[in-house]
Enzyme design. Structure first.
Site, PDB file in Angstrom:
ATOM      1  N   VAL A   1       0.398  -1.526   0.135  1.00 52.66           N
ATOM      2  CA  VAL A   1       0.044  -0.176   0.018  1.00 52.66           C
ATOM      3  C   VAL A   1       0.969   1.191   0.381  1.00 52.66           C
ATOM      4  CG1 VAL A   1      -2.061   1.246   1.208  1.00 52.66           C
ATOM      5  CG2 VAL A   1      -1.801  -1.686   1.546  1.00 52.66           C
TER       6      VAL A   1
ATOM      7  N   ASP B   1      11.043   2.944   5.565  1.00 52.57           N
ATOM      8  CA  ASP B   1      10.495   1.536   6.635  1.00 52.57           C
ATOM      9  C   ASP B   1      11.338   1.271   7.582  1.00 52.57           C
ATOM     10  OD1 ASP B   1       8.309  -1.090   4.714  1.00 52.57           O
ATOM     11  OD2 ASP B   1      10.171  -1.128   6.141  1.00 52.57           O
TER      12      ASP B   1
ATOM     13  N   THR C   1      -1.905  -3.626   9.701  1.00 53.47           N
ATOM     14  CA  THR C   1      -3.065  -3.621  11.310  1.00 53.47           C
ATOM     15  C   THR C   1      -3.410  -4.986  10.766  1.00 53.47           C
ATOM     16  OG1 THR C   1      -4.589  -2.817  10.373  1.00 53.47           O
ATOM     17  CG2 THR C   1      -3.186  -1.553  11.856  1.00 53.47           C
TER      18      THR C   1
ATOM     19  N   THR D   1      -5.753   0.414   8.585  1.00 54.01           N
ATOM     20  CA  THR D   1      -7.692  -0.340   8.241  1.00 54.01           C
ATOM     21  C   THR D   1      -6.716   0.012  10.097  1.00 54.01           C
ATOM     22  OG1 THR D   1      -7.827  -1.270   6.548  1.00 54.01           O
ATOM     23  CG2 THR D   1      -8.858  -1.500   8.487  1.00 54.01           C
TER      24      THR D   1
ATOM     25  N   CYS E   1      -6.578  -7.736   4.877  1.00 54.20           N
ATOM     26  CA  CYS E   1      -7.565  -6.746   4.721  1.00 54.20           C
ATOM     27  C   CYS E   1      -8.895  -8.043   5.203  1.00 54.20           C
ATOM     28  CB  CYS E   1      -8.064  -6.361   3.227  1.00 54.20           C
ATOM     29  SG  CYS E   1      -6.451  -4.984   2.842  1.00 54.20           S
TER      30      CYS E   1
ATOM     31  N   ARG F   1       1.139 -12.930   3.012  1.00 54.21           N
ATOM     32  CA  ARG F   1       1.027 -13.067   4.345  1.00 54.21           C
ATOM     33  C   ARG F   1      -1.117 -13.446   4.594  1.00 54.21           C
ATOM     34  NH1 ARG F   1       1.984  -7.044   4.996  1.00 54.21           N
ATOM     35  NH2 ARG F   1       2.010  -6.643   3.181  1.00 54.21           N
TER      36      ARG F   1
END
Length: 438
Positions: free
Chosen positions: A22, A40, A90, A125, A265, A336
């Site tokens: 993202v 990062d 998250t 999120t 997500c 993931r």
């Protein structure tokens, strides 16, 4: 406070904290307009970006090599920026409660390097209230600054769909929000630099947070309904894809299909909403029911595969099973929270050690997360069963003779699990194959 004009005139820089699937495309998009610092913690990833390599495959090596983003793993560089975008993961814990440690850690880092007059926008999120109730106190503690006076915050949920080359940052309407009207206007102006589809101004940060978390919850529930239909129709001896094609001729039938629901997500966000609801004394009925169905689909597939092996008179223990695809979705290297792993683990429990082939996946990540060593295509041979688990384009183009070559010549029946229905069912409905799809 920093304004869009300050960024355009190069008086101020923009930082992007978290350069994954993202964050990196956002950083690259803004770098065409303003000075961008891409931060990062993963130095290996930063070094790849500096070499012009895109490990996410989201924008490609050529774009990364040409971008003006200043990639860094040095948090002190964040002091040069005054408009910050936080786009860290998250995830959820093993008990499905929210794991806010990445966003909390980002706030600590940013707090240590925050300058007066800054605006911080969160894209991660979260459930409603996280930005103002959890992130702001951390920022204040580590910066010594006061929110509302020395810095301000906003929220603009990410809507990038990893691996999707059609729906991109530029052509997806962006939800924006701010703690006050001044912040809202600044956030809207900044995102308007790169989002051609325009922005939607949410009336508050909590509204924007809630909008994001229900987008994926809605998809999760709809896919769970399709998965439940698949389970029912299999018991009836009816092909689910054929049913959906027939029902889809009605103008208002929603085009969802059954499948494995993983990733960071859709398979995660509903738990953020239900966690907050339970804090307020409400136990979700529909949302958690959908989650249970989707979480169990890997086991459902594995159990059916074992039944088909038995039907084909193939000894289950030590059966040679090839799995095509290990990423959480098609045409994306991200492994993931992939639910293909549930299939793999269940088969291992039956005494089967599947061989896994995925030319799109990040092999190092698969090895690190799951201990799975990906093989090349030539190693997938003499199989008793093959599971095509992910709808990569490269798999869609496989001819029947290529599929035939994967199986053992001595197999009386070839067990083919085409989970996404990529192949022409009629080509495999013969005495030679046991064909199964969700």
């Amino acid at each position: 406070m920093v304004t869009c004009g300050d960024l355009l005139s190069r008086k101020a820089k923009l930082s992007l904290i978290g350069l994954g699937y993202v964050g990196m495309p956002i950083a690259v998009a803004f770098a065409n307009k303003v000075n961008v610092i891409g931060f990062d913690l993963n130095e290996q990833k930063i070094n790849l970006y500096k070499k012009g390599i895109d490990p996410t495959n989201e924008v490609g090596n050529e774009v990364i090599a040409a971008t003006n983003v200043e990639f860094t793993a040095d948090e002190n560089k964040l002091r040069e920026a005054r408009f910050h975008i936080v786009a860290v993961p998250t995830p959820v814990n093993d008990d499905h409660t929210p794991d806010l440690s990445p966003v909390q850690g980002a706030c600590e880092i940013l707090g240590r390097n925050l300058q007066e007059g800054s605006i911080i926008v969160f894209e991660s999120t979260v459930y409603p209230g996280v930005t103002e109730d959890i992130c702001v106190p951390i920022l204040e503690k580590f910066s010594g600054l006061k929110c509302g006076k020395d810095f301000k915050v906003g929220y603009s949920p990410e809507r990038i769909n990893p691996g999707d080359k059609k729906h991109r940052l530029e052509n997806i309407v962006k939800i924006v929000s701010g703690m006050d009207l001044e912040t809202l206007n600044s956030v809207a102006d900044v995102y308007s630099l790169v989002v051609q589809a325009g922005v939607h101004r949410a009336e508050s940060i909590k509204v924007a947070e809630a909008a994001k978390v229900i987008e994926n919850s809605q998809r999760d529930i709809n896919i769970a309904f399709m998965n439940e239909l698949s389970i029912i129709f299999h018991r009836m001896g009816i092909d689910t894809k054929s049913v959906l094609e027939a029902a889809g001729t009605k103008w208002n039938f929603l085009p969802f299909t059954p499948g494995l629901v993983g990733g960071h997500c859709i398979g995660v966000d509903p738990y953020y909403l239900t966690y907050k609801a339970e804090e307020l004394g409400y136990h979700s009925q529909i949302i958690l029911s959908g989650r249970r169905i989707n979480d169990d689909m890997g086991k459902y597939v594995a159990d059916n595969l074992v039944k088909k092996l038995i039907e084909a008179d193939i000894p289950v223990k030590k059966a040679r099973v090839g799995i095509f695809g290990v990423t959480f979705k098609e045409n994306c290297p991200d492994t993931r929270n992939s639910k293909v792993i549930d299939i793999y683990s269940e088969l291992v429990g039956y005494g089967i050690k599947p061989i896994v082939y995925d030319p799109v996946a990040d092999g190092m990540e698969a090895k690190r997360l799951y201990g799975i060593e990906l093989v090349d295509k030539l190693s997938v041979n003499n199989c008793d069963a093959v599971v095509v688990a992910v709808g990569h384009e490269i798999f869609k183009n496989m001819a029947k003779k290529e599929v035939d070559a994967l199986f053992s010549a001595s197999s009386y029946k070839k067990v083919l699990f085409d989970l996404k229905g990529l192949f022409d069912k009629s080509s495999y409905n013969s005495d030679e194959f046991i064909y199964w799809r969700l």
